[in-house]
Design a protein around this motif. Structure first.
Motif, mmCIF file in Angstrom:
data_model
loop_
_atom_site.group_PDB
_atom_site.id
_atom_site.type_symbol
_atom_site.label_atom_id
_atom_site.label_comp_id
_atom_site.label_asym_id
_atom_site.label_seq_id
_atom_site.Cartn_x
_atom_site.Cartn_y
_atom_site.Cartn_z
ATOM 1 N N LEU A 154 0.830 -1.208 0.000
ATOM 2 C CA LEU A 154 0.000 0.000 0.000
ATOM 3 C C LEU A 154 0.865 1.260 0.000
ATOM 4 C CD1 LEU A 154 -2.802 -1.066 2.507
ATOM 5 C CD2 LEU A 154 -3.052 -0.719 0.036
ATOM 6 N N ALA A 155 2.016 1.203 0.687
ATOM 7 C CA ALA A 155 2.929 2.357 0.697
ATOM 8 C C ALA A 155 3.484 2.615 -0.702
ATOM 9 C CB ALA A 155 4.067 2.112 1.685
ATOM 10 N N ILE A 156 3.804 1.540 -1.435
ATOM 11 C CA ILE A 156 4.282 1.690 -2.813
ATOM 12 C C ILE A 156 3.175 2.271 -3.682
ATOM 13 C CG2 ILE A 156 5.045 0.448 -4.877
ATOM 14 C CD1 ILE A 156 6.381 -1.590 -2.953
ATOM 15 N N MET A 157 1.977 1.731 -3.543
ATOM 16 C CA MET A 157 0.843 2.207 -4.350
ATOM 17 C C MET A 157 0.553 3.683 -4.090
ATOM 18 S SD MET A 157 -1.598 -1.181 -4.051
ATOM 19 C CE MET A 157 -3.078 -0.372 -4.671
ATOM 20 N N ALA A 158 0.776 4.120 -2.853
ATOM 21 C CA ALA A 158 0.500 5.518 -2.502
ATOM 22 C C ALA A 158 1.452 6.483 -3.199
ATOM 23 C CB ALA A 158 0.595 5.699 -0.984
ATOM 24 N N THR A 159 2.614 5.996 -3.640
ATOM 25 C CA THR A 159 3.573 6.853 -4.344
ATOM 26 C C THR A 159 3.272 6.925 -5.838
ATOM 27 O OG1 THR A 159 5.191 5.103 -4.872
ATOM 28 C CG2 THR A 159 5.363 6.146 -2.699
ATOM 29 N N GLN A 160 2.351 6.088 -6.319
ATOM 30 C CA GLN A 160 2.041 6.043 -7.742
ATOM 31 C C GLN A 160 0.814 6.889 -8.054
ATOM 32 O OE1 GLN A 160 1.760 1.776 -8.569
ATOM 33 N NE2 GLN A 160 3.966 1.693 -8.938
ATOM 34 N N LEU A 161 0.647 7.184 -9.321
ATOM 35 C CA LEU A 161 -0.502 7.969 -9.777
ATOM 36 C C LEU A 161 -1.795 7.260 -9.373
ATOM 37 C CD1 LEU A 161 -0.399 10.603 -11.507
ATOM 38 C CD2 LEU A 161 -0.997 9.176 -13.473
ATOM 39 N N PRO A 162 -2.807 7.986 -8.896
ATOM 40 C CA PRO A 162 -4.079 7.348 -8.534
ATOM 41 C C PRO A 162 -4.699 6.642 -9.745
ATOM 42 C CG PRO A 162 -3.992 9.594 -7.683
ATOM 43 C CD PRO A 162 -2.808 9.427 -8.578
ATOM 44 N N ARG A 163 -5.396 5.557 -9.466
ATOM 45 C CA ARG A 163 -6.007 4.759 -10.527
ATOM 46 C C ARG A 163 -6.884 5.608 -11.438
ATOM 47 N NH1 ARG A 163 -10.452 -0.070 -9.435
ATOM 48 N NH2 ARG A 163 -10.412 -1.013 -11.537
ATOM 49 N N GLU A 164 -7.716 6.465 -10.857
ATOM 50 C CA GLU A 164 -8.650 7.277 -11.642
ATOM 51 C C GLU A 164 -7.900 8.173 -12.621
ATOM 52 O OE1 GLU A 164 -8.587 7.068 -8.340
ATOM 53 O OE2 GLU A 164 -10.302 5.702 -8.122
ATOM 54 N N GLU A 165 -6.764 8.702 -12.190
ATOM 55 C CA GLU A 165 -5.992 9.592 -13.059
ATOM 56 C C GLU A 165 -5.332 8.813 -14.197
ATOM 57 O OE1 GLU A 165 -2.758 13.218 -12.636
ATOM 58 O OE2 GLU A 165 -3.735 12.409 -10.847
ATOM 59 N N ARG A 166 -4.848 7.600 -13.900
ATOM 60 C CA ARG A 166 -4.299 6.756 -14.971
ATOM 61 C C ARG A 166 -5.351 6.495 -16.035
ATOM 62 N NH1 ARG A 166 -1.389 3.832 -11.089
ATOM 63 N NH2 ARG A 166 -3.107 2.353 -10.834
ATOM 64 N N LEU A 167 -6.541 6.118 -15.585
ATOM 65 C CA LEU A 167 -7.611 5.787 -16.525
ATOM 66 C C LEU A 167 -8.044 7.012 -17.332
ATOM 67 C CD1 LEU A 167 -9.745 3.412 -14.270
ATOM 68 C CD2 LEU A 167 -8.248 2.770 -16.175
ATOM 69 N N ARG A 168 -8.022 8.162 -16.697
ATOM 70 C CA ARG A 168 -8.422 9.397 -17.384
ATOM 71 C C ARG A 168 -7.444 9.750 -18.505
ATOM 72 N NH1 ARG A 168 -9.577 12.008 -12.955
ATOM 73 N NH2 ARG A 168 -7.579 13.052 -12.745
ATOM 74 N N ASN A 169 -6.203 9.352 -18.352
ATOM 75 C CA ASN A 169 -5.165 9.680 -19.335
ATOM 76 C C ASN A 169 -4.942 8.579 -20.363
ATOM 77 O OD1 ASN A 169 -3.529 12.328 -18.665
ATOM 78 N ND2 ASN A 169 -4.131 11.433 -16.708
ATOM 79 N N ALA A 170 -5.728 7.514 -20.295
ATOM 80 C CA ALA A 170 -5.532 6.367 -21.194
ATOM 81 C C ALA A 170 -6.200 6.599 -22.536
ATOM 82 C CB ALA A 170 -6.097 5.108 -20.553
ATOM 83 N N ASP A 171 -5.522 6.191 -23.603
ATOM 84 C CA ASP A 171 -6.159 6.097 -24.920
ATOM 85 C C ASP A 171 -6.857 4.747 -25.068
ATOM 86 O OD1 ASP A 171 -5.236 8.624 -26.109
ATOM 87 O OD2 ASP A 171 -3.239 7.732 -25.947
#
Length: 201
Positions: A154-171
């Motif tokens: 969870l600590a590693i995941m917290a340093t990464q871009l939030p899931r919603e933001e990844r999906l928003r930027n996906a083609d």
């Protein structure tokens, strides 16, 4: 320069599995994590620089990066993380571009975990493909694969871009919450699409 599809996703999402399915269909692959592992292995070109900057205790007796020790340092220390990135990222970019330049594949899947966080890589790729799964799936996979605790994942995941933001930027999005039988059929339609965009069909 071949057509470049940037593949990204959170830790444990299955980026390598998805990339390999594209390779089976004839795509090229450049994996920044794989390049990083080579650069920090015994005799790797980044290992000496890391030892000089952080100290000999971050290099194993065999001359490779001590990954566990470095992970503990950088996850709690933004300054140290940026210093490590300043050593690794230019070398990874250089090797990535060398591999891209020599490919004969119709298009290249470029696997970059921090694709959307990095202006350099984002501007390099023609399209962004996100491998998505639920946070619970991520945690379970990483715990099983790496032996890390739930809190560490969870600590590693917290340093990464939030899931919603990844999906928003996906083609394009590949869902990898289930089994291989659910994952595999998603790849051929995307492969055909990328061939079309690359002007290969």
């Amino acid at each position: 320069m071949p057509y470049l599809v940037g593949l990204t996703g959170g830790i444990g999402s299955g980026k390598t599995t998805v990339a390999n399915l594209f390779v089976e269909l004839g795509a090229g692959i450049v994996d920044s994590d794989e390049i990083s592992r080579t650069l920090t292995a015994t005799g790797g070109t980044a290992t000496a620089a890391i030892g000089e900057h952080f100290g000999a205790e971050y290099v194993t007796a065999e001359g490779a990066l001590d990954r566990d020790r470095m992970r503990k340092l950088v996850f709690g220390n933004e300054k140290a993380r940026r210093e490590l990135e300043s050593i690794l990222h230019p070398r990874i970019r250089e090797e990535s571009q060398r591999l891209i330049a020599k490919t004969t594949a119709p298009y290249v899947i470029m696997v970059v975990p921090l694709l959307l966080e990095s202006r350099t890589y984002r501007s390099l790729v023609n399209r962004v493909l996100v491998v998505d799964c639920s946070p619970e799936t991520q945690v379970a996979r990483v715990m099983q694969r790496s032996g890390l605790s739930r809190e560490e994942v969870l600590a590693i995941m917290a340093t990464q871009l939030p899931r919603e933001e990844r999906l928003r930027n996906a083609d394009d999005i590949v869902n990898n919450d289930g089994e291989m039988s659910a994952l595999r059929p998603q790849i051929p339609p995307l492969h055909r699409q990328f061939l079309k965009f690359a002007g290969k069909r």
